[in-house]
Design a protein around this motif. Structure first.
Motif, PDB file in Angstrom:
ATOM      1  N   LEU A 159       0.942  -1.024  -0.039  1.00  0.00           N
ATOM      2  CA  LEU A 159       0.038   0.141  -0.025  1.00  0.00           C
ATOM      3  C   LEU A 159       1.000   1.267   0.162  1.00  0.00           C
ATOM      4  O   LEU A 159       1.804   1.485   1.073  1.00  0.00           O
ATOM      5  CB  LEU A 159      -0.952   0.081   1.113  1.00  0.00           C
ATOM      6  CG  LEU A 159      -2.042   0.986   1.417  1.00  0.00           C
ATOM      7  CD1 LEU A 159      -2.897   1.025   0.421  1.00  0.00           C
ATOM      8  CD2 LEU A 159      -2.631   1.028   2.699  1.00  0.00           C
ATOM      9  N   TYR A 160       0.872   2.023  -1.141  1.00  0.00           N
ATOM     10  CA  TYR A 160       1.698   3.203  -1.279  1.00  0.00           C
ATOM     11  C   TYR A 160       0.957   4.431  -1.440  1.00  0.00           C
ATOM     12  O   TYR A 160       0.045   4.583  -2.172  1.00  0.00           O
ATOM     13  CB  TYR A 160       2.482   2.953  -2.642  1.00  0.00           C
ATOM     14  CG  TYR A 160       3.694   1.965  -2.476  1.00  0.00           C
ATOM     15  CD1 TYR A 160       4.705   2.160  -2.124  1.00  0.00           C
ATOM     16  CD2 TYR A 160       3.390   0.530  -3.246  1.00  0.00           C
ATOM     17  CE1 TYR A 160       5.792   1.085  -1.998  1.00  0.00           C
ATOM     18  CE2 TYR A 160       4.397  -0.441  -3.319  1.00  0.00           C
ATOM     19  CZ  TYR A 160       5.585  -0.034  -2.586  1.00  0.00           C
ATOM     20  OH  TYR A 160       6.448  -1.075  -2.576  1.00  0.00           O
ATOM     21  N   GLY A 161       1.269   5.337  -0.480  1.00  0.00           N
ATOM     22  CA  GLY A 161       0.847   6.733  -0.635  1.00  0.00           C
ATOM     23  C   GLY A 161       1.719   7.545  -1.332  1.00  0.00           C
ATOM     24  O   GLY A 161       2.969   7.377  -1.842  1.00  0.00           O
ATOM     25  N   GLY A 162       1.165   9.025  -1.527  1.00  0.00           N
ATOM     26  CA  GLY A 162       2.427  10.044  -2.105  1.00  0.00           C
ATOM     27  C   GLY A 162       2.141  10.293  -3.368  1.00  0.00           C
ATOM     28  O   GLY A 162       3.226  10.734  -4.199  1.00  0.00           O
ATOM     29  N   PHE A 163       1.197  10.024  -3.937  1.00  0.00           N
ATOM     30  CA  PHE A 163       0.871   9.862  -5.522  1.00  0.00           C
ATOM     31  C   PHE A 163       0.177  11.587  -5.642  1.00  0.00           C
ATOM     32  O   PHE A 163      -0.930  11.488  -5.027  1.00  0.00           O
ATOM     33  CB  PHE A 163       0.323   9.008  -5.996  1.00  0.00           C
ATOM     34  CG  PHE A 163       1.123   7.672  -6.216  1.00  0.00           C
ATOM     35  CD1 PHE A 163       1.929   7.335  -7.218  1.00  0.00           C
ATOM     36  CD2 PHE A 163       0.984   6.705  -5.264  1.00  0.00           C
ATOM     37  CE1 PHE A 163       2.566   6.239  -7.225  1.00  0.00           C
ATOM     38  CE2 PHE A 163       1.790   5.405  -5.052  1.00  0.00           C
ATOM     39  CZ  PHE A 163       2.500   5.168  -6.149  1.00  0.00           C
ATOM     40  N   ALA A 164       0.470  11.931  -7.173  1.00  0.00           N
ATOM     41  CA  ALA A 164      -0.298  13.112  -7.299  1.00  0.00           C
ATOM     42  C   ALA A 164      -1.606  12.807  -7.942  1.00  0.00           C
ATOM     43  O   ALA A 164      -2.655  13.358  -8.163  1.00  0.00           O
ATOM     44  CB  ALA A 164       0.521  14.083  -8.164  1.00  0.00           C
ATOM     45  N   GLY A 165      -1.529  11.426  -8.695  1.00  0.00           N
ATOM     46  CA  GLY A 165      -2.690  11.167  -9.381  1.00  0.00           C
ATOM     47  C   GLY A 165      -2.633  11.201 -10.909  1.00  0.00           C
ATOM     48  O   GLY A 165      -3.551  10.927 -11.569  1.00  0.00           O
ATOM     49  N   TYR A 166      -1.467  11.052 -11.349  1.00  0.00           N
ATOM     50  CA  TYR A 166      -1.167  11.012 -12.569  1.00  0.00           C
ATOM     51  C   TYR A 166       0.030   9.822 -13.097  1.00  0.00           C
ATOM     52  O   TYR A 166       0.280   9.635 -14.166  1.00  0.00           O
ATOM     53  CB  TYR A 166      -0.708  12.211 -13.346  1.00  0.00           C
ATOM     54  CG  TYR A 166       0.747  12.813 -12.914  1.00  0.00           C
ATOM     55  CD1 TYR A 166       1.923  12.403 -13.097  1.00  0.00           C
ATOM     56  CD2 TYR A 166       0.457  13.810 -12.052  1.00  0.00           C
ATOM     57  CE1 TYR A 166       2.965  12.768 -12.812  1.00  0.00           C
ATOM     58  CE2 TYR A 166       1.579  14.323 -11.379  1.00  0.00           C
ATOM     59  CZ  TYR A 166       2.890  14.117 -11.754  1.00  0.00           C
ATOM     60  OH  TYR A 166       4.021  14.357 -11.422  1.00  0.00           O
ATOM     61  N   GLU A 167       0.823   9.349 -11.843  1.00  0.00           N
ATOM     62  CA  GLU A 167       1.924   8.694 -12.249  1.00  0.00           C
ATOM     63  C   GLU A 167       1.703   7.402 -13.161  1.00  0.00           C
ATOM     64  O   GLU A 167       0.788   6.618 -12.581  1.00  0.00           O
ATOM     65  CB  GLU A 167       2.622   8.495 -10.852  1.00  0.00           C
ATOM     66  CG  GLU A 167       3.140   9.622 -10.252  1.00  0.00           C
ATOM     67  CD  GLU A 167       2.059  10.516  -9.348  1.00  0.00           C
ATOM     68  OE1 GLU A 167       2.330  11.421  -8.638  1.00  0.00           O
ATOM     69  OE2 GLU A 167       0.858  10.154  -9.337  1.00  0.00           O
TER      70      GLU A 167
END
Length: 644
Positions: free
Chosen positions: A80-88
């Motif tokens: 479970l990974y957080g820290g994305f902007a939402g386009y990667e």
């Protein structure tokens, strides 16, 4: 499970990730698609939905910045990974410090039960977690932020803050298993009984690496209460943790660590400036005939003497700023904890708590942060400040290039160990109507961006000289549609920021173009943007970059010079029917229209949408209406005011 009849324990966070062979599942609270998690546009909107699907072994769940409800349970062998902007499209593109991803609230905000080491939690801020009332008889009375039972999960780059427990382990409880925590921060957590950050027991053998514990508190074990089989801390810093007033014969002890059984191992650690309320006790407390704490190559504060063990010391580590409100526990130049860690520890594959390489010279430092030789001359000395400085090889290359605003012998850029570029100029040289635009550049550290109003048109000259600050940017999209995030990619993303009366310290490295708008940004105004550092002993500001001169267009509503040769040209100083047409085409979502950054001119909602208000604004400007807005008002305005 944990048994409340036993003594409490600890909390933790850790590690990175092996490449996955499974599927990628997407979560974004702002997604408006089908919600099946197949891509960003159709992401699940809650973490629980993605975990309950359920994912298969080897799958990765990518979570975009935002706030998500706690009370979730990890799935074995799923990352479970957080820290994305939402386009990667690649995990390496994520930026957890810029794209804050919160797991907020709930009784035991996160659970990990019987998970192996391929289960990963990475890049989240876990906050607001709590435990069940102490009248409960279950394991839900431990671990407000995260509860681990017989788990060997890996936790990496996570922040545990403002979690509470009415009994044990406000941030984390480890009940059996061997979880690992790396590059994690535990601060501001509170347990009523033991383990302000973490509680460990039931044969638990967790490892904490390159992690920072500060401003946590409990009756005993301000940061850690350990009664497990063995707890290991490597390259960790404990500061400003508190063991509160005595409750019984063993309370009010162990400002940093309370060892109620088993073995606690410290290597390359710093334990300094922790608080105990019971007279005659130290920041580490071992229950007689039960707890054993061993330490090597560590700096441990004692009222006298040195903690037994190889190469331990008892000397002020010279933190940059130990105020919990600042929380900068990097080492100053001249710290006795620099280059005195275990020489056999090469730090291979590790980074410190700030993401810098773990060994910058020849020997690892004590604590969670590595002091870096910013001029890369392989000598940590005064050469950074003066070509004639003492203490090492001060040859002509790179010497004397650093400032020292606090006169403390610390090169300013070394206080976060990264050299900055000045903010770069406005994108494509296009001046804007109601906002100034620039690219911060690779500043590489937390700085504030100061905006100085140099000149405004009549009748607003009284505001000339006002100094304000760029607030935290909000992600917006330049995709030709009337949407807010997620944006489709880095080239499709820009950042809108208001002005602030107070400094906002950020690492701006991950931001692209920043558009600054507010009442003080007027047509025909000139502005200077400069990165400012305020990490000196004196608390005064110091210029960190060259001043960037910016100017808005001189006429309100002037967004183009016209459509020439198949393209919209730069503003020409006139607001006429061409400008109205340009805004209308953007409003109609024509692919040939000028960018939204040029045509979003409504003073009430800039950098959000191009709508009917922008059309009327452009039409009014073409008919001679000079300023469809009130004058500057922020921070009181006027007379060169505003904060310095």
């Amino acid at each position: 499970m944990c048994n409340r009849a036993m003594w409490p324990g600890v909390l933790c966070v850790l590690v990175g990730a092996a490449p996955s062979m499974g599927a990628t599942i997407y979560v974004d609270a702002s997604a408006t698609g089908g919600g099946a998690g197949a891509d960003w546009a159709n992401a699940y909107t809650t973490i629980s939905a993605a975990l309950n699907a359920p994912p298969q072994a080897g799958d990765e769940i990518w979570v975009a910045a935002g706030t998500y409800a706690g009370g979730i349970s990890l799935v074995n062998q799923v990352a479970l990974y957080g820290g994305f902007a939402g386009y990667e499209t690649n995990r390496s593109q994520r930026a957890p410090r810029a794209n804050l991803t919160y797991i907020n609230g709930g009784v035991q905000a996160i659970k990990s039960i019987d998970d192996d080491a391929t289960t990963i939690l990475s890049g989240f801020v876990i906050t607001g977690g709590s435990t069940a009332p102490v009248t409960s008889t279950g394991s839900d009375t431990y671990g407000g932020g995260m509860y681990l039972e017989n788990s060997s999960a890996r936790i990496d780059q996570c922040v545990f803050t403002a979690n509470t427990s009415q009994s044990l382990g406000a941030a984390v409880a480890v009940c059996g298993g061997s979880p690992s925590f790396e590059n994690c921060i535990f601060h501001g957590n509170t347990a009523t009984w033991s383990g302000g950050a973490a509680y460990i027991r039931d044969e638990g053998t967790p490892t904490f690496l390159n992690s920072l514990f500060y401003d946590n508190q409990a009756m005993e074990g301000g940061a850690i209460a350990s009664a497990g089989a063995g707890t290991t801390f490597i390259n960790c810093t404990f500061a400003k943790n508190k063991a509160l007033e005595p409750q019984n014969s063993v309370s009010g002890r162990g400002g940093a660590i309370w060892d109620g059984g088993g073995l606690v191992v410290l290597r390359n650690c710093i334990i300094w400036d922790n608080e105990v309320n019971e007279a005659g006790t130290e920041s580490i407390y071992n229950i007689p005939s039960s707890g054993t704490t061993t330490a090597t190559y560590s700096n441990i504060e004692l009222t006298s003497g040195v903690w037994p063990g190889t190469a331990n010391i008892n000397a002020d580590p010279l933190f940059l700023n130990s105020d919990p409100a600042v929380g900068n526990y990097q080492l100053r130049y001249g710290s006795p904890s620099i280059d005195v860690g275990d020489p056999s520890d090469d730090g291979a594959g590790q980074t410190d708590i700030d993401g810098d390489a773990r060994v910058s010279n020849t020997v690892i430092d004590m604590g969670s942060g590595e002091f870096t030789d910013c001029n890369s001359n392989n000598v940590v000395d005064l050469c950074d400040l003066s070509c004639s400085g003492g203490g090492g090889n001060c040859g002509p290359t790179g010497c004397g290039t650093s400032a020292d605003c606090g006169s403390n012998g610390i090169p300013d850029e070394s206080e976060s160990c990264s050299v900055a570029d000045a903010p770069t100029n406005e994108p494509n040289g296009v001046k804007k109507n109601r906002y100034v635009s620039f690219v911060p550049g690779n500043l590489g550290r937390h700085v504030a961006l100061r905006v100085t109003i140099q000149s405004l048109p009549s009748p607003f000259q009284s505001f000339n000289g006002t100094k304000m600050w760029v607030a935290a940017p909000v992600d917006t999209c330049e995709n030709g549609a009337f949407t807010t995030p997620p944006c489709s990619g880095p080239s499709d993303t820009f950042w809108a920021a208001r002005l602030s009366c107070d400094p906002v310290y950020l690492d701006w490295s991950s931001y692209g173009t920043v558009h600054v708008y507010d009442d003080e940004v007027l047509p025909g105004g000139t502005y200077a943007v400069q990165a400012i550092d305020c990490l000196c002993d004196t608390g005064t500001e110091t210029d960190f970059s060259a001043s960037l001169q910016l100017r808005t267009v001189g006429v309100w509503g002037d967004v183009t010079g016209g459509y020439v040769g198949g393209a919209w040209t730069a503003p020409d100083g006139i607001a006429d029917i061409a400008d109205v047409t340009a805004v209308q085409e953007r409003y109609m979502n024509y692919s040939t229209a000028p960018t939204k950054a040029r045509t979003d001119i409504d003073p009430d909602v800039p950098n959000r949408l191009v709508n009917i208000s922008d059309l009327f604004t452009a039409l009014d400007a073409s008919n001679g209406t000079p300023y469809p807005y009130n004058g500057p008002t922020s921070c009181g305005g006027g007379g060169g005011g505003g904060p310095e």
